[in-house]
Enzyme design. Sequence first.
Site, PDB file in Angstrom:
ATOM      1  N   ASP A   7       0.875  -1.174   0.000  1.00 15.28           N
ATOM      2  CA  ASP A   7       0.000   0.000   0.000  1.00 15.28           C
ATOM      3  C   ASP A   7       0.913   1.226   0.000  1.00 15.28           C
ATOM      4  O   ASP A   7       2.145   1.097  -0.167  1.00 15.28           O
ATOM      5  CB  ASP A   7      -0.994  -0.047   1.182  1.00 15.28           C
ATOM      6  CG  ASP A   7      -0.317   0.118   2.549  1.00 15.28           C
ATOM      7  OD1 ASP A   7       0.926   0.218   2.608  1.00 15.28           O
ATOM      8  OD2 ASP A   7      -1.052   0.139   3.553  1.00 15.28           O
ATOM      9  N   CYS A  64       3.443  -3.112   3.943  1.00 11.15           N
ATOM     10  CA  CYS A  64       2.497  -2.061   4.326  1.00 11.15           C
ATOM     11  C   CYS A  64       3.120  -1.337   5.511  1.00 11.15           C
ATOM     12  O   CYS A  64       4.334  -1.423   5.699  1.00 11.15           O
ATOM     13  CB  CYS A  64       1.095  -2.618   4.598  1.00 11.15           C
ATOM     14  SG  CYS A  64       0.890  -3.639   6.069  1.00 11.15           S
ATOM     15  N   GLY A  65       2.335  -0.630   6.302  1.00 12.35           N
ATOM     16  CA  GLY A  65       2.922   0.112   7.411  1.00 12.35           C
ATOM     17  C   GLY A  65       3.523  -0.818   8.454  1.00 12.35           C
ATOM     18  O   GLY A  65       4.673  -0.669   8.863  1.00 12.35           O
ATOM     19  N   THR A  66       2.737  -1.785   8.878  1.00 13.63           N
ATOM     20  CA  THR A  66       3.202  -2.755   9.887  1.00 13.63           C
ATOM     21  C   THR A  66       3.571  -4.105   9.297  1.00 13.63           C
ATOM     22  O   THR A  66       4.229  -4.912   9.967  1.00 13.63           O
ATOM     23  CB  THR A  66       2.077  -3.027  10.911  1.00 13.63           C
ATOM     24  OG1 THR A  66       0.940  -3.537  10.193  1.00 13.63           O
ATOM     25  CG2 THR A  66       1.695  -1.769  11.672  1.00 13.63           C
ATOM     26  N   GLY A  69      -1.529  -6.032   8.277  1.00 11.91           N
ATOM     27  CA  GLY A  69      -2.774  -6.051   7.498  1.00 11.91           C
ATOM     28  C   GLY A  69      -2.589  -6.737   6.160  1.00 11.91           C
ATOM     29  O   GLY A  69      -3.410  -7.577   5.745  1.00 11.91           O
ATOM     30  N   HIS A  97      11.032 -24.041   8.087  1.00  9.55           N
ATOM     31  CA  HIS A  97      10.016 -24.846   8.778  1.00  9.55           C
ATOM     32  C   HIS A  97       8.597 -24.674   8.242  1.00  9.55           C
ATOM     33  O   HIS A  97       7.807 -25.608   8.315  1.00  9.55           O
ATOM     34  CB  HIS A  97      10.018 -24.534  10.275  1.00  9.55           C
ATOM     35  CG  HIS A  97      11.207 -25.099  10.991  1.00  9.55           C
ATOM     36  ND1 HIS A  97      11.313 -25.126  12.360  1.00  9.55           N
ATOM     37  CD2 HIS A  97      12.365 -25.648  10.520  1.00  9.55           C
ATOM     38  CE1 HIS A  97      12.471 -25.686  12.712  1.00  9.55           C
ATOM     39  NE2 HIS A  97      13.134 -25.992  11.608  1.00  9.55           N
ATOM     40  N   ARG A 108       7.074   0.797   8.496  1.00  9.87           N
ATOM     41  CA  ARG A 108       7.152   1.647   9.687  1.00  9.87           C
ATOM     42  C   ARG A 108       7.751   0.878  10.866  1.00  9.87           C
ATOM     43  O   ARG A 108       7.808   1.390  11.982  1.00  9.87           O
ATOM     44  CB  ARG A 108       5.754   2.166  10.047  1.00  9.87           C
ATOM     45  CG  ARG A 108       5.167   3.092   8.982  1.00  9.87           C
ATOM     46  CD  ARG A 108       3.708   3.414   9.242  1.00  9.87           C
ATOM     47  NE  ARG A 108       3.183   4.309   8.211  1.00  9.87           N
ATOM     48  CZ  ARG A 108       1.881   4.513   7.989  1.00  9.87           C
ATOM     49  NH1 ARG A 108       0.969   3.895   8.729  1.00  9.87           N
ATOM     50  NH2 ARG A 108       1.488   5.330   7.031  1.00  9.87           N
ATOM     51  N   ARG A 131       9.679 -33.639   8.723  1.00  7.82           N
ATOM     52  CA  ARG A 131       8.521 -33.524   9.617  1.00  7.82           C
ATOM     53  C   ARG A 131       7.757 -32.214   9.412  1.00  7.82           C
ATOM     54  O   ARG A 131       6.565 -32.121   9.727  1.00  7.82           O
ATOM     55  CB  ARG A 131       8.966 -33.640  11.083  1.00  7.82           C
ATOM     56  CG  ARG A 131       9.787 -32.475  11.587  1.00  7.82           C
ATOM     57  CD  ARG A 131      10.346 -32.723  12.976  1.00  7.82           C
ATOM     58  NE  ARG A 131      11.025 -31.553  13.534  1.00  7.82           N
ATOM     59  CZ  ARG A 131      12.245 -31.144  13.195  1.00  7.82           C
ATOM     60  NH1 ARG A 131      12.921 -31.801  12.268  1.00  7.82           N
ATOM     61  NH2 ARG A 131      12.792 -30.080  13.761  1.00  7.82           N
ATOM     62  N   HIS A 132       8.431 -31.232   8.871  1.00  9.78           N
ATOM     63  CA  HIS A 132       7.763 -29.946   8.666  1.00  9.78           C
ATOM     64  C   HIS A 132       6.724 -30.023   7.554  1.00  9.78           C
ATOM     65  O   HIS A 132       5.753 -29.272   7.564  1.00  9.78           O
ATOM     66  CB  HIS A 132       8.788 -28.854   8.371  1.00  9.78           C
ATOM     67  CG  HIS A 132       9.801 -28.729   9.467  1.00  9.78           C
ATOM     68  ND1 HIS A 132       9.461 -28.330  10.743  1.00  9.78           N
ATOM     69  CD2 HIS A 132      11.124 -29.012   9.497  1.00  9.78           C
ATOM     70  CE1 HIS A 132      10.533 -28.352  11.510  1.00  9.78           C
ATOM     71  NE2 HIS A 132      11.557 -28.762  10.782  1.00  9.78           N
ATOM     72  N   ARG A 135       3.317 -30.785   8.865  1.00 12.99           N
ATOM     73  CA  ARG A 135       2.669 -29.629   9.505  1.00 12.99           C
ATOM     74  C   ARG A 135       2.126 -28.639   8.469  1.00 12.99           C
ATOM     75  O   ARG A 135       1.083 -28.018   8.668  1.00 12.99           O
ATOM     76  CB  ARG A 135       3.655 -28.969  10.466  1.00 12.99           C
ATOM     77  CG  ARG A 135       3.991 -29.941  11.599  1.00 12.99           C
ATOM     78  CD  ARG A 135       5.256 -29.639  12.336  1.00 12.99           C
ATOM     79  NE  ARG A 135       5.551 -30.716  13.291  1.00 12.99           N
ATOM     80  CZ  ARG A 135       6.713 -30.863  13.906  1.00 12.99           C
ATOM     81  NH1 ARG A 135       7.704 -30.005  13.676  1.00 12.99           N
ATOM     82  NH2 ARG A 135       6.902 -31.852  14.749  1.00 12.99           N
TER      83      ARG A 135
HETATM   84  C1  RB5 Z   1      -1.927   2.409   6.645  1.00 13.05           C
HETATM   85  O1  RB5 Z   1      -2.012   3.583   7.389  1.00 13.05           O
HETATM   86  C2  RB5 Z   1      -1.682   1.234   7.561  1.00 13.05           C
HETATM   87  O2  RB5 Z   1      -2.788   1.008   8.378  1.00 13.05           O
HETATM   88  C3  RB5 Z   1      -1.336  -0.013   6.784  1.00 13.05           C
HETATM   89  O3  RB5 Z   1      -0.245   0.243   5.969  1.00 13.05           O
HETATM   90  C4  RB5 Z   1      -0.944  -1.226   7.589  1.00 13.05           C
HETATM   91  O4  RB5 Z   1      -0.016  -0.908   8.558  1.00 13.05           O
HETATM   92  C5  RB5 Z   1      -2.047  -2.051   8.106  1.00 13.05           C
HETATM   93  O5  RB5 Z   1      -1.851  -3.161   8.640  1.00 13.05           O
END
Ligand code: RB5
Length: 149
Positions: A7, A64-66, A69, A97, A108, A131-132, A135
């Site tokens: 994104d 994405c940011g984190t 998502g 694994h 971020r 073994r993996h 799973r």
């Molecule tokens: C966008 O602001 C942010 O929410 C998105 O990039 C992400 O981090 C969501 O999981």
Amino acid sequence: MIALGSDHAGLPLKKEIIALLEEMNLEYKDYGTYTTDSCDYAVFAQRAASAVSSGECERGILCCGTGIGISMAANKVEGIRCACCSDCYSAKMTRKHNDANMLAMGARVVGVDLGRMIAEIFLTTEFEGGRHQRRIDQIMAIEAGEILS
Ligand code: RB5
């Protein structure tokens, strides 16, 4: 062929990953987004993950940011095992694994150098099998609606 997706928040890190892939002489296909205009990560997760699911691309990298998502969205696509990683150990182990076929990272969360290291490890580490595999089969059985015993 490596599928890429992000994104707007993940775009700067995706650009670094593109530079890395070019240095590694690996082919890639970028499923967007291509601008910093605010957008919804699920759209690009689905496009890139569908390319991996269909076999058009062998693996994929999402930003994405984190990283959370976009990994959640990718994991809704059949056949996708997307690992959200922010350290090198997890990136190595999710290949060895979990046979992860997609990596997600947060622009971020990780810096450019760490992000590149994580991506390189993900791209160069092989699945251990053994073994993996059992799973992995169980994970895919859950996706197919089976009840594990
Ligand atoms: C966008 O602001 C942010 O929410 C998105 O990039 C992400 O981090 C969501 O999981």
